[in-house]
Each structure stands twice: as structure tokens, then as C-alpha cells.
Design a protein around this motif. Sequence first.
Motif, short mmCIF file in Angstrom:
data_model
loop_
_atom_site.label_atom_id
_atom_site.label_comp_id
_atom_site.label_asym_id
_atom_site.label_seq_id
_atom_site.Cartn_x
_atom_site.Cartn_y
_atom_site.Cartn_z
N HIS A 124 33.41 6.88 51.81
CA HIS A 124 32.41 7.83 51.31
C HIS A 124 32.88 8.57 50.06
CE1 HIS A 124 30.54 8.16 55.60
NE2 HIS A 124 30.27 7.02 55.01
N GLU A 164 35.70 11.19 66.46
CA GLU A 164 34.76 10.05 66.51
C GLU A 164 35.46 8.81 65.93
OE1 GLU A 164 31.15 10.94 64.35
OE2 GLU A 164 30.93 8.86 63.74
N ASP A 193 31.03 5.58 67.83
CA ASP A 193 30.00 5.27 66.82
C ASP A 193 29.92 3.75 66.66
OD1 ASP A 193 28.44 4.95 64.55
OD2 ASP A 193 29.79 5.97 63.18
N GLY A 251 23.80 3.13 56.06
CA GLY A 251 25.23 3.43 56.19
C GLY A 251 26.09 2.70 55.17
N ALA A 252 27.35 3.17 55.06
CA ALA A 252 28.35 2.47 54.23
C ALA A 252 29.46 1.90 55.11
CB ALA A 252 28.94 3.41 53.19
N SER A 253 29.91 2.71 56.10
CA SER A 253 30.91 2.20 57.05
C SER A 253 30.15 1.66 58.26
CB SER A 253 31.90 3.29 57.45
OG SER A 253 31.26 4.35 58.10
N ASP A 276 36.07 12.29 61.92
CA ASP A 276 35.62 10.92 62.08
C ASP A 276 36.50 10.05 61.19
OD1 ASP A 276 34.50 8.46 62.30
OD2 ASP A 276 32.54 8.99 61.46
N LEU A 284 27.64 8.56 69.53
CA LEU A 284 26.93 8.93 68.32
C LEU A 284 25.58 8.23 68.34
CD1 LEU A 284 27.92 10.68 65.86
CD2 LEU A 284 27.79 8.57 64.54
N GLN A 292 37.82 9.38 57.16
CA GLN A 292 36.53 9.45 56.46
C GLN A 292 35.91 10.85 56.43
OE1 GLN A 292 33.43 6.16 56.97
NE2 GLN A 292 32.48 7.78 58.14
N GLU A 293 35.99 11.57 57.57
CA GLU A 293 35.25 12.84 57.65
C GLU A 293 36.06 13.95 58.31
OE1 GLU A 293 31.44 12.09 59.56
OE2 GLU A 293 31.26 10.17 58.51
N LYS A 331 22.47 7.07 66.15
CA LYS A 331 21.91 6.82 64.82
C LYS A 331 20.72 5.87 64.99
CE LYS A 331 26.24 6.86 62.10
NZ LYS A 331 27.38 5.97 61.74
N LYS A 335 25.39 15.87 63.47
CA LYS A 335 26.19 15.85 62.24
C LYS A 335 25.33 15.28 61.13
CE LYS A 335 28.70 11.53 61.94
NZ LYS A 335 29.96 10.88 61.53
N ARG A 392 23.11 9.13 58.22
CA ARG A 392 23.94 8.08 57.63
C ARG A 392 24.44 8.61 56.28
NH1 ARG A 392 23.99 3.28 60.64
NH2 ARG A 392 25.96 3.14 59.50
N SER A 393 25.42 7.92 55.72
CA SER A 393 25.94 8.39 54.43
C SER A 393 24.90 8.21 53.32
CB SER A 393 27.24 7.69 54.08
OG SER A 393 27.10 6.28 54.20
P1 PGA Z 1 27.96 5.58 57.52
O1 PGA Z 1 29.04 6.60 58.07
O2 PGA Z 1 26.63 6.20 57.58
O3 PGA Z 1 28.45 5.30 56.12
O4 PGA Z 1 28.08 4.35 58.39
C1 PGA Z 1 28.77 7.58 59.02
C2 PGA Z 1 29.70 7.50 60.20
O5 PGA Z 1 30.63 6.66 60.22
O6 PGA Z 1 29.54 8.26 61.13
#
Ligand code: PGA
Length: 424
Positions: free
Chosen positions: A155, A286, A313, A40-42, A242, A336, A163-164, A338, A389, A367-368
Motif C-alpha cells: 500500500h 490480522e 483476512d 484490493g491490492a494485497s 495487519d 475480516l 502493511q498496516e 469484505k 477498518k 479495500r485499499s
Molecule cells: P487490500 O488490503 O484491500 O489491498 O487487499 C486490505 C487488507 O489486507 O486488509
Amino acid sequence: MKKITDLRARQILDSRGNPTIEVDCVLDDTIMGRASVPSGASTGTHEALELRDGNPERFHGKGVRQAVENVNTVIRGRVVGMDATDQFHVDRALLDLDGTANKSRLGANALLGVSLAVCRAAAVGAGIPIYRLLGGVGTRFTPVPMLNVINGGVHASNNLDVQEYMIVPAGFDRFIEALRAASEVYHTLKGMLREQGRPTSVGDEGGFAPDFAGNEEPLQLIVEAIRAAGYVPGRDIFLALDPAASEFFEDGSYVFRNPAEQRMTPAELVDLYEGWLEQYPIVSIEDGLAESDWEGWELMTRRLGERIQLVGDDIFVTSVERLERGIGRKVANAVLIKPNQIGTVSETLDCVKLAVDRGYRTVISHRSGETDDHFIADLAVATSARFIKTGAPCRGERVAKYNRLLRVEETDGVPYWGAAALER
Ligand code: PGA
Ligand code: ZN
């Protein structure tokens, strides 16, 4: 019994060009399951730890050689000889070996790589797909995809705070038709941007990422694109957001910077969302508020929870413990999922089970930073999750998951959730 005879890990690159871990699990010296781990990034503060080498001379510190080494030595020593079909005991052994609360000794990336590879090897060995192995006769539905067609936040390098922006093609009878509609809307949107002279280059999850006049403009544009593509917004295709609000939460305030700096209390941000719900066919938000803002989340759930899906999330991070706290406090109505937030297949399934038992919906997520591994598509089908997603209908690592779902629908005839996914 399918005996694990070897485990081998290596460093590969993910979709952002950063190192990640890939693991091969060999059974009876003949069968192999291979899996890789996203990033991930966030990233939520409470996620299990992704072990990175931190050596600035290699991959700017992002190498995962230590995690690879951990698999090839200490984990291999413990797991070789175990039964691959006994996922629970393999995962239990991984947790015991690590011994920390956040998987910081061996790395959640090392643990998840092994857990996923063992799962895939067991499926290959049994001659069945992963969704059957994990879902058995409980496998009922393919999920509704939430496709991220406009990227912002961390992203993308544009000016969006949110973000989304996702399209949700729930109003179709089959997954294949839903994905076709999504692809058509995506390309219609691209044409509109091009006509306006705006860049059509994409962000980390394959969505377009030009600058916008504010965080609301993408909603208008997407609704227009849905219509122009010949579909009806709010009947065929819905919207989801999101905001990833942890990223713009500063000293108790939510701060938008587009078009100008706007500081909001949690209640004011919820007002803003409520206004958007009046105007656009949004069915899901989200991380509308930050991971630490439990009071804000309670308020948002009281105000919007009967109307739309509120997905946690960063606040839940696929953790049974945190989701339990959320259920107790009446926070959100969906979670969510992950796998790399928590670190093993078993714990991921535990979180799904808790959600299902307590009437929370699940959204299975990429993930991003991704790879071409499509495990999450199987996970969604195995658990009959209402939603998945996994980015735009564009970029190899994103479409790998959607294409996997096309094959599942074709070969197994698993029915599409469709509009029923939106019901209470
Ligand atoms: P991330 O973002 O994979 O960069 O954490 C995805 C999300 O926030 O759902
Ligand atoms: Zn998120």
C-alpha cells in the motif's frame, strides 16, 4: 413488492485512479439505488474473481468494460422484474446466472455492484437506512474504528514489510469522541514526522508512509503520538496490526527486508509478535501468518488467541466454507468481512452469521482501492460488528465511511461499542 425496472452499470474511477464498476438500480421507474465496488491490492488467492478486461491499450489492462457489459445485458435481462426487497432471491439469481465457484464468468465485481445497488434501492424504496433494512431490531451498536495511520507493504512505496499500523480508540463512550481522538493522534503523528524531517505524504489508505528503521519503529512512534495528543495508550487508544503476511511468505518462510533480510519460521514470527505484545498495547493482529499456512495459524492461535484478537483476512476471504474450516481447526478468533471477496450481500451476511453463531468476532473492512460508497458503514451497524477498518481519518473515500457512522450515531442514537468491544 418493489419491482426492479432497470439496471445500468458504468465504469468509474476508484481512489487509486483505476476503473471500477458503478451500478444504478431503478425501482418502479422512480426510485434509484446507486452503488460502487472497491478493489484490493494485497488480494487473497481464494477471493472471488474481479473481472478485468486485460486490454493493455486501455487503462493498462485494468478496464472493467466486460463487467459493465455483463450487467447491462445478461444480468439486467434476469433481474429486471424481480422484487428488490427480496435480496436473497436476487443474489441467488446472480449466482445461478454466473454458475461458477469463483464468479469468474460474469465477474464478482459485476455481481457485487448489482447486489449492493439492489440493496440500496430497496432501502430508499422503504424509506429506511440500509442498516435498518439489513439489521432490523437487531441493530444495537456502532463499531469501534481501526484507523490505519501508517501504511506499508503493497500500500506504500516505503520500506515497511508490515502493511498496516492501526489505532483503535475503544476507550470512549461515543463514536464522535473516538473519531475526534483518532484525528488528533493522526495530526500529532504528522507533526512529529515533520519535525523529524520525514515526508508526511500518505499511502493508499491515507496513513503516513515514510521509511522506517524497522517494522517496530512505527509502534513506538504511534504510542508517543497518542501520549503527545493527551491520551493514554492502552486505556483510551489501543493498537492493531495487519502484517498481510501472505505478501512476505516465501518457500515456507516469512521474510522481512527491513532493516535487513530476516527469514523466520512461523514460530519465530509468532515469537516476534509476542514480544511486541509485551511492549505495546496491541489488541488485534490480522493476517499475522499467510493464507496457506494453516499449521502456522493453528500454532499462532494456540499461543496468542487467548490474549488478543486474531483476524483472518486472506485465509478466510469472507467465505463460509473457509471460515468453517478455520473454526474446525481452531484457527483465529475473528474474521475480516469484505463484501467484494465473496461477491454478494447475502453471502456476506451468511459469513457474518456463521462467525456470530460460533463466537468469532467480525471486523467489517474496506479495500485499499475504494470509492465514496459507504455501504460497509451500514453493514457494520446492521450486524453490530465490534470493529470496522476503513483507513486513516483522512482522504475522502476513507472518511466517507467514518462520516456515515457519525450521522448514524447522531440521528439514530445507536450506542458505541467502546471498551466492551475488547471483552471476550
Ligand atoms: P487490500 O488490503 O484491500 O489491498 O487487499 C486490505 C487488507 O489486507 O486488509
Ligand atoms: Zn488484511
